[in-house]
Every structure is written in C-alpha cells, then in structure tokens.
Scaffold this motif. Structure first.
Motif, PDB file in Angstrom:
ATOM      1  N   TYR A   1       0.779  -1.061  -0.156  1.00 43.26           N
ATOM      2  CA  TYR A   1      -0.001   0.194   0.098  1.00 43.26           C
ATOM      3  C   TYR A   1       0.842   1.118   0.056  1.00 43.26           C
ATOM      4  N   PHE A   2       1.933   1.214   0.822  1.00 38.89           N
ATOM      5  CA  PHE A   2       2.985   2.247   0.921  1.00 38.89           C
ATOM      6  C   PHE A   2       3.503   2.513  -0.436  1.00 38.89           C
ATOM      7  N   MET A   3       4.092   1.523  -1.013  1.00 42.17           N
ATOM      8  CA  MET A   3       4.818   1.482  -2.225  1.00 42.17           C
ATOM      9  C   MET A   3       3.919   1.999  -3.243  1.00 42.17           C
ATOM     10  N   SER A   4       2.702   1.665  -3.327  1.00 43.63           N
ATOM     11  CA  SER A   4       1.831   2.057  -4.308  1.00 43.63           C
ATOM     12  C   SER A   4       1.554   3.741  -4.500  1.00 43.63           C
ATOM     13  N   PHE A   5       1.920   4.027  -3.082  1.00 38.32           N
ATOM     14  CA  PHE A   5       1.844   5.678  -3.115  1.00 38.32           C
ATOM     15  C   PHE A   5       3.137   6.397  -3.404  1.00 38.32           C
ATOM     16  N   ASP A   6       4.181   5.857  -3.174  1.00 41.99           N
ATOM     17  CA  ASP A   6       5.615   6.247  -3.384  1.00 41.99           C
ATOM     18  C   ASP A   6       5.912   6.238  -5.034  1.00 41.99           C
ATOM     19  N   LEU A   7       5.582   5.011  -5.747  1.00 49.91           N
ATOM     20  CA  LEU A   7       5.904   4.930  -7.189  1.00 49.91           C
ATOM     21  C   LEU A   7       5.438   5.849  -8.124  1.00 49.91           C
ATOM     22  N   PRO A   8       4.089   6.230  -8.011  1.00 56.93           N
ATOM     23  CA  PRO A   8       3.803   7.432  -8.896  1.00 56.93           C
ATOM     24  C   PRO A   8       4.667   8.613  -8.950  1.00 56.93           C
TER      25      PRO A   8
ATOM     26  N   GLY B   1      10.974  10.805 -12.466  1.00 54.32           N
ATOM     27  CA  GLY B   1      12.150  10.082 -13.316  1.00 54.32           C
ATOM     28  C   GLY B   1      11.863  10.386 -14.571  1.00 54.32           C
ATOM     29  N   PRO B   2      11.210   9.288 -15.219  1.00 52.80           N
ATOM     30  CA  PRO B   2      11.427   9.267 -16.673  1.00 52.80           C
ATOM     31  C   PRO B   2      10.413  10.186 -17.351  1.00 52.80           C
ATOM     32  N   ILE B   3       9.423  10.548 -16.814  1.00 61.85           N
ATOM     33  CA  ILE B   3       8.318  11.490 -17.350  1.00 61.85           C
ATOM     34  C   ILE B   3       9.044  13.136 -17.411  1.00 61.85           C
ATOM     35  N   GLN B   4       9.524  13.470 -16.252  1.00 61.55           N
ATOM     36  CA  GLN B   4      10.254  14.672 -16.203  1.00 61.55           C
ATOM     37  C   GLN B   4      11.623  14.762 -16.771  1.00 61.55           C
ATOM     38  N   GLY B   5      12.334  13.578 -16.807  1.00 64.74           N
ATOM     39  CA  GLY B   5      13.586  13.288 -17.200  1.00 64.74           C
ATOM     40  C   GLY B   5      14.675  13.453 -16.507  1.00 64.74           C
ATOM     41  N   LYS B   6      14.255  13.444 -15.006  1.00 62.03           N
ATOM     42  CA  LYS B   6      15.513  13.512 -14.136  1.00 62.03           C
ATOM     43  C   LYS B   6      16.291  12.508 -14.081  1.00 62.03           C
ATOM     44  N   GLY B   7      17.496  12.562 -14.361  1.00 58.67           N
ATOM     45  CA  GLY B   7      18.649  11.610 -14.575  1.00 58.67           C
ATOM     46  C   GLY B   7      18.819  11.005 -15.883  1.00 58.67           C
ATOM     47  N   PHE B   8      17.981  11.609 -17.048  1.00 59.42           N
ATOM     48  CA  PHE B   8      18.155  11.221 -18.233  1.00 59.42           C
ATOM     49  C   PHE B   8      18.377  12.575 -19.154  1.00 59.42           C
ATOM     50  N   GLU B   9      19.213  13.604 -18.638  1.00 63.44           N
ATOM     51  CA  GLU B   9      19.323  14.861 -19.453  1.00 63.44           C
ATOM     52  C   GLU B   9      20.130  14.568 -20.487  1.00 63.44           C
ATOM     53  N   GLN B  10      21.077  13.580 -20.620  1.00 60.23           N
ATOM     54  CA  GLN B  10      21.959  13.245 -21.749  1.00 60.23           C
ATOM     55  C   GLN B  10      21.471  12.446 -22.921  1.00 60.23           C
TER      56      GLN B  10
ATOM     57  N   GLN C   1      19.711   4.516 -16.479  1.00 61.48           N
ATOM     58  CA  GLN C   1      19.458   4.394 -15.012  1.00 61.48           C
ATOM     59  C   GLN C   1      19.358   3.179 -14.503  1.00 61.48           C
ATOM     60  N   PRO C   2      19.846   2.544 -13.138  1.00 62.65           N
ATOM     61  CA  PRO C   2      19.605   1.274 -12.998  1.00 62.65           C
ATOM     62  C   PRO C   2      18.161   1.054 -12.521  1.00 62.65           C
ATOM     63  N   PHE C   3      17.835   0.006 -12.665  1.00 62.40           N
ATOM     64  CA  PHE C   3      16.559  -0.395 -12.232  1.00 62.40           C
ATOM     65  C   PHE C   3      16.464  -1.530 -11.153  1.00 62.40           C
ATOM     66  N   MET C   4      15.797  -1.518 -10.201  1.00 64.05           N
ATOM     67  CA  MET C   4      15.803  -2.678  -9.098  1.00 64.05           C
ATOM     68  C   MET C   4      17.330  -2.938  -8.619  1.00 64.05           C
ATOM     69  N   ARG C   5      17.939  -1.743  -8.282  1.00 65.80           N
ATOM     70  CA  ARG C   5      19.444  -1.886  -7.913  1.00 65.80           C
ATOM     71  C   ARG C   5      18.982  -1.906  -6.281  1.00 65.80           C
TER      72      ARG C   5
ATOM     73  N   GLY D   1      21.487  -3.819 -10.625  1.00 60.46           N
ATOM     74  CA  GLY D   1      20.318  -3.405 -11.249  1.00 60.46           C
ATOM     75  C   GLY D   1      20.439  -3.774 -12.622  1.00 60.46           C
ATOM     76  N   PHE D   2      19.585  -3.388 -13.306  1.00 60.88           N
ATOM     77  CA  PHE D   2      19.419  -3.291 -15.091  1.00 60.88           C
ATOM     78  C   PHE D   2      19.514  -2.035 -15.338  1.00 60.88           C
ATOM     79  N   GLN D   3      20.545  -1.735 -16.340  1.00 59.77           N
ATOM     80  CA  GLN D   3      20.684  -0.321 -16.893  1.00 59.77           C
ATOM     81  C   GLN D   3      19.362  -0.220 -17.978  1.00 59.77           C
ATOM     82  N   LEU D   4      18.487   0.681 -17.742  1.00 61.45           N
ATOM     83  CA  LEU D   4      17.367   0.965 -18.825  1.00 61.45           C
ATOM     84  C   LEU D   4      17.437   2.409 -19.199  1.00 61.45           C
ATOM     85  N   ASP D   5      16.903   2.680 -20.491  1.00 58.16           N
ATOM     86  CA  ASP D   5      16.905   3.909 -20.857  1.00 58.16           C
ATOM     87  C   ASP D   5      15.439   4.735 -20.476  1.00 58.16           C
ATOM     88  N   ARG D   6      15.280   5.686 -20.716  1.00 59.44           N
ATOM     89  CA  ARG D   6      14.162   6.512 -20.396  1.00 59.44           C
ATOM     90  C   ARG D   6      12.818   5.821 -20.619  1.00 59.44           C
TER      91      ARG D   6
END
Length: 183
Positions: free
Chosen positions: A31-38, A44-53, A58-62, A78-83
């Motif tokens: 329940y808490f995780m479903s609050f934090d994930l949006p 992260g990926p929608i606003q592009g934080k960490g994907f400026e270049q 970015q690592p996923f599931m690190r 983790g797995f390196q994934l693009d935006r």
C-alpha cells in the motif's frame, strides 16, 4: 453467554482475529509502495530527471543499503534501462502493486465474511441452547415461528459486525497512518 459482544467475539475468534490483523499489517507494505511509485514515475522518466544526456540510462531494481559503521553495501547493481524502458518498467511495477493490493483486499474481505458466518452459526447455536432450557409449558404460549425468527433473522446483522469488530479500526487506521507517513 458473555455480557459484552466484543468479549464474546474475541473469546471465540482470537486466533483468527490475530491472523487477519497480521495480514492487514502486511498489506500496508505494498500500500505504501503504491503511493511512492507514481512520484518516482513522474520525477524520473516523465520529467527526465537523470536522463538529461542523450542515451542516458539508470539502474532499475538496484539493491543497495547504507549501513552504519560499514558503509554502502550493494547486493545487486540492477538493470541499466533508458528513459522509455524505465517508464515502462515502473508502470508495470505499479500495475503489479495495484493487483497485489486488490488481492489483499479480496483475501481480507473473504476472510471477514467467513469469520462472521462462523460466529453467526455459533451465536445461533447458543441461542437455541438457551431457548431449549426453558420448561416445555413456555413453548405452548410462544409460536415456533417466533423462536425461529429470533434465532435466524434477529442475529443476522451481527455477521457484518463480527468480521469488522477488531479488523476495521486497524485497517482504516493503518491506511490513514500510511498515507500520513507518505505525506
């Protein structure tokens, strides 16, 4: 019978009440995780934080922890994934959390219903036992339909209360506390 309905419920369903309370406490984690994930999806990926270049990943599931006196301990890089892949992966995780929360609710509500029905059967048995203690000449004045209605219909609304008696305050209080901790 007990003079207090709550004491009667607790005496006969203590193990089941403790079990379902543990399930409710366990359900607060996704329940808490479903609050934090949006928040992570938007920041992260929608606003592009960490994907400026261009071509940034970015690592996923690190899995890493910062422990006192030891420092940072990395269990999985983790797995390196693009935006786009990160957005898709986080969206799938969010969908998975929604399904997990729904399954917790389904289990809790089903268990509450079964618990309420079992206790209704016990209360009805106790009522019939009490009624049968009266001397036989009392039954000549009372119609059998009245006794059956009392045993069957008059205690029916207690079924919903029995399942919710101890669970509902913990469930709603836990959800409110989880939301306040998130805020």
């Amino acid at each position: 019978m007990e003079p207090s309905l709550a004491r009667y419920i607790w005496r006969h369903t203590k193990k089941q009440q403790i079990w379902i309370l543990l399930i409710v406490l366990l359900s607060m984690i996704p329940y808490f995780m479903s609050f934090d994930l949006p928040k992570l999806i938007v920041n992260g990926p929608i606003q592009g934080k960490g994907f400026e270049q261009p071509g940034a990943t970015q690592p996923f599931m690190r899995l890493h922890y910062d422990l006192p006196f030891i420092g940072e301990v990395q269990l999985f890089s983790g797995f390196q994934l693009d935006r786009t892949a990160t957005l898709l992966a986080l969206s799938v995780v969010f969908l998975l959390l929604v399904v997990i929360n729904g399954l917790f609710k389904l289990y809790i509500n089903t268990y509450k219903g079964r618990l309420g029905e079992r206790m209704l059967r016990r209360i009805r048995f106790d009522l019939v036992d009490r009624v049968l203690r009266f001397p036989p000449f009392y039954f000549k004045r009372v119609k059998s339909a009245e006794v059956a209605t009392m045993v069957k219909d008059e205690v029916e609304p207690l079924g919903g209360f029995i399942g919710d008696a101890f669970l509902q305050p913990v469930l709603l209080g836990g959800q409110a506390l989880t939301a306040m901790l998130f805020i």
